[in-house]
Motif scaffolding. Structure first.
Motif, mmCIF file in Angstrom:
data_model
loop_
_atom_site.group_PDB
_atom_site.id
_atom_site.type_symbol
_atom_site.label_atom_id
_atom_site.label_comp_id
_atom_site.label_asym_id
_atom_site.label_seq_id
_atom_site.Cartn_x
_atom_site.Cartn_y
_atom_site.Cartn_z
ATOM 1 N N LEU A 84 35.371 40.157 48.805
ATOM 2 C CA LEU A 84 34.679 39.960 47.523
ATOM 3 C C LEU A 84 35.075 40.983 46.459
ATOM 4 C CD1 LEU A 84 31.100 38.899 48.720
ATOM 5 C CD2 LEU A 84 33.012 37.428 48.056
ATOM 6 N N SER A 85 35.827 41.986 46.872
ATOM 7 C CA SER A 85 36.302 42.943 45.865
ATOM 8 C C SER A 85 37.599 42.447 45.210
ATOM 9 C CB SER A 85 36.517 44.323 46.488
ATOM 10 O OG SER A 85 37.613 44.277 47.380
ATOM 11 N N TYR A 86 37.978 41.198 45.513
ATOM 12 C CA TYR A 86 39.205 40.637 44.924
ATOM 13 C C TYR A 86 39.219 40.756 43.403
ATOM 14 C CZ TYR A 86 37.083 36.452 42.906
ATOM 15 O OH TYR A 86 36.355 35.626 42.097
ATOM 16 N N ASP A 87 37.998 40.683 42.824
ATOM 17 C CA ASP A 87 37.945 40.618 41.353
ATOM 18 C C ASP A 87 38.195 41.962 40.669
ATOM 19 O OD1 ASP A 87 35.560 41.637 42.175
ATOM 20 O OD2 ASP A 87 34.287 40.261 41.015
ATOM 21 N N GLU A 88 38.420 43.004 41.477
ATOM 22 C CA GLU A 88 38.859 44.254 40.849
ATOM 23 C C GLU A 88 40.282 44.071 40.286
ATOM 24 O OE1 GLU A 88 38.407 47.221 43.905
ATOM 25 O OE2 GLU A 88 36.231 46.873 43.997
#
Lengths: 260, 386
Positions: B16-20
């Motif tokens: 879920l940290s892909y959007d960094e």
């Protein structure tokens, strides 16, 4: 700014024109962002030429005709426009998809042309040389990628469009998609027939073009026999805006040279 | 009212940290984020959940089509429908794809749907959509021709199902000398039910409600007020055509979570519905609305609306808008009963797994919903009908 506006009905389609200046005719075909305003480069060109700037069918204040499905339709339509205006020995100048359109017109019928100038034209593909994905860029990315000199981008971003302006932007994008979404900004057949262009041709490119990379310039030069490539350094996709003076000087010099 | 268990099959193991680093879970999110070992587990878990819905007494199960994204792992929904066709016995199987304009040969859909319809002995519900905007980026198909390709592909498929073959099809985008689909559809009087899922579009409603079609209009993920508005529009359009729309022509699809109490429901659902809203649905406007996907007018509206409330969707905001129903069985019963009586939809498609919701909570949700909500609403609505 001395120019006049008019709307003319050609082949059933209402087209908005801007015109200014006196001299040999110069027909400017705009790119995907349209030609809503009389730009400084048009004013400068109008000092020496009769500058004629239509908005293409599907753009700005012109109609979106039912028959417009692709670039071929637009190219044939402009042969009607040239007939309608009674143009002869016209200097055809087109930027981006307008450059692509100009080449499509020239391969169909160049008897009324005196010269051809294409500015960072879309229209062909060089494998491995990727064009920018203008359909996925947001407003900020678009502005930043259009120009080398970011003060132009900041100017563009500083004035967000009105509701009417937004409608025009979206209308222009829709027609651009019709013409260029797939295959992406090119006609797979065009490169096969560019050798037929026999009028003198000038190819102008910004050295830092992020929409259609300057690497396309040599490919165009090699495909059109009587052509010359001029690359303007420190310049993005719109040399006529970002380096207006240099652009006008190049176009004027070239037309002077090739006009008998 | 009929009850369906809808699945999106998200890649629930998404980092879920892909959007960094990436601005969307669609189109350009590198597929290196997908681990096939986890994918194997997820596909089988999700298929088990769909099969379980058959045992729990749902009227139907729904699979879905999206491409090149972490939001839904069913680019070819017919594969799922085929697997489910043999493992379920009673449920209708709704394929909610297929995105017709994406296809260069829509007869593949006529064939695929006809096969599922034959295998299941007529349990197929045939969905027809344009796909969401992102699909046009992923598949390279020109969105400027999306509407015309949809109409034409639909006409072609209907011709394949209803006219004896071989027949000729002469279109602008599609042309065939021999339309002659084998197998013929099992539900051949006149053809399998057709559902039109939509995010809300007056053009779609005008078309679906036409007396020649009377297709079921399915409103996907939208606030209650939006659902009510579009369903009223459908009824008004039908009335304009001189007939009364039935509940069977109206469906609503939304995520739902029911648990022992309101507090437990909210606590258990929060992280997973917010992952759905903030991570899996994440998409810039240019991806969602490519040129031509909607009319210039509605696009201006969408862009101005976006400027108005570009705020983050949270569990509270979506519960407030009625985009997500969450609570105890009593709360959920009460809300659904109220909405149903106000809006009058006949098909309720619940997304009982969403975002990262794990297997055990999904099953608990399905069980409580099917035991404590569905039977009550069945009684209420059949009493009303009687």
């Amino acid at each position: 700014m001395s120019f006049t506006e008019s709307t003319e009905t050609i082949t059933g389609c209402n087209v908005r024109f801007m015109r200014g200046g006196k001299g040999a005719p110069l027909l400017f075909l705009h790119g995907s962002s349209g030609a809503a305003r009389w730009a400084p480069f048009m004013e400068k060109l109008a000092e020496s030429y009769e500058v004629i700037v239509p908005e293409h069918p599907g753009f700005g204040a012109s109609d979106s005709p039912e028959w417009l499905d692709g670039m071929s339709d637009l190219a044939f339509f402009y042969l009607d426009v040239i007939d309608h205006l009674g143009l002869d020995k016209v200097n055809l100048v087109g930027g981006s998809i307008g450059g692509w359109l100009s080449a499509e017109i020239a391969i169909r019928n160049q008897t009324k042309l005196n010269s051809l100038t294409v500015v960072a034209p879309a229209g062909i593909r060089v494998k491995g040389l990727r064009k920018g994905d203008v359909f996925l860029w947001n407003a900020e990315e678009t502005a930043r990628n259009l120009f080398h000199d970011q003060t132009y981008a900041e100017q563009m971003l500083a004035t967000p469009p009105s509701k009417e302006g937004l409608e025009v932007i979206l209308k222009n994008r829709l027609t651009t998609a019709k013409l260029a979404w797939e295959p992406r900004f090119y006609n797979p057949d065009l490169h096969k027939w560019l050798h037929r262009i026999s009028v003198p041709t000038l190819i102008v490119w910004g050295g830092d073009d992020k929409v259609v990379p300057a690497g396309y310039g040599p490919a165009w030069r090699d495909l059109i026999p009587d052509s010359r490539l001029e690359v303007i350094e420190n310049c993005g996709h719109l040399p006529q805006v970002e380096k207006a003076e240099r652009f006008v000087e190049l176009v004027g010099g070239f037309i002077g040279e090739v006009t008998r | 009212m009929k009850f369906y268990f809808m699945h999106l099959m998200p890649y629930a193991d998404l980092d879920l940290s892909y959007d960094e680093k990436h601005n969307s879970a669609w189109v350009t999110l590198p597929n290196t984020f997908f681990d096939p070992k986890k994918g194997h587990q997820l596909y089988n878990r999700y298929l088990d959940e769909l099969e379980y819905a058959d045992q729990l007494g749902f009227d139907g199960i729904c699979v879905n089509e999206h491409h090149s994204n972490a939001y839904g792992l069913m680019p070819i929904p017919g594969v799922m429908a085929g697997a489910l066709a043999r493992r379920t016995k009673n449920v209708k199987i709704a394929i909610l794809g297929r995105a017709l304009p994406l296809l260069n040969n829509p007869l593949t859909v006529a064939e695929e749907f006809a096969m599922v319809d034959n295998i299941t002995g007529g349990r197929l519900i045939a969905g027809m959509v344009r796909g969401i905007g992102a699909e046009y980026h992923s598949w390279g198909v020109n969105p400027a021709f999306s509407h015309e390709r949809f109409q034409e592909a639909h006409d072609l498929i209907l011709q394949a199902w209803t006219q004896p073959g071989p027949s000729v099809f002469e279109g602008k985008h599609y042309n065939f000398e021999y339309v002659n689909v084998w197998p013929r559809v099992y539900q051949d009087n006149p053809h399998p039910p057709i559902w039109i899922p939509s995010q809300g579009s007056s053009e779609t409603i005008e078309w679906a409600a036409h007396p020649d079609r009377k297709y079921t209009y399915l409103q996907t993920f939208a606030s209650v007020s939006t659902v009510a508005r579009y369903m009223k529009m459908y009824k008004d359009v039908a009335a304009g055509y001189g007939y009364e729309a039935t509940e069977d022509q109206l469906g609503w699809s939304l995520p739902l979570y029911v648990a022992e109490t309101d507090e437990i429901a909210r606590k258990e659902a929060k992280e997973h519905i917010e992952a759905f809203l903030q991570k899996f649905l994440r998409m810039p406007m240019e991806m969602l609305l490519p040129p031509g996907y909607t009319s210039v007018k509605s696009m201006v509206g969408a862009l101005s609306a976006k400027a108005g409330h570009a705020m983050k969707q949270t569990i509270d905001s979506v519960i407030e808008e009625g985009k997500f129903i969450c609570g105890s069985p009593a709360t959920v019963r009460e809300k659904l009963e109220e909405y149903q009586s106000q809006i009058g939809f006949g098909h309720l498609l619940t997304l009982l797994q969403f975002g990262t919701l794990p297997a055990e909570l999904t099953r608990k949700n399905m069980e409580i919903y099917s035991k404590e909500v569905m039977p009550y609403l069945r009684n209420v609505t059949s009493r009303k009908a009687a």
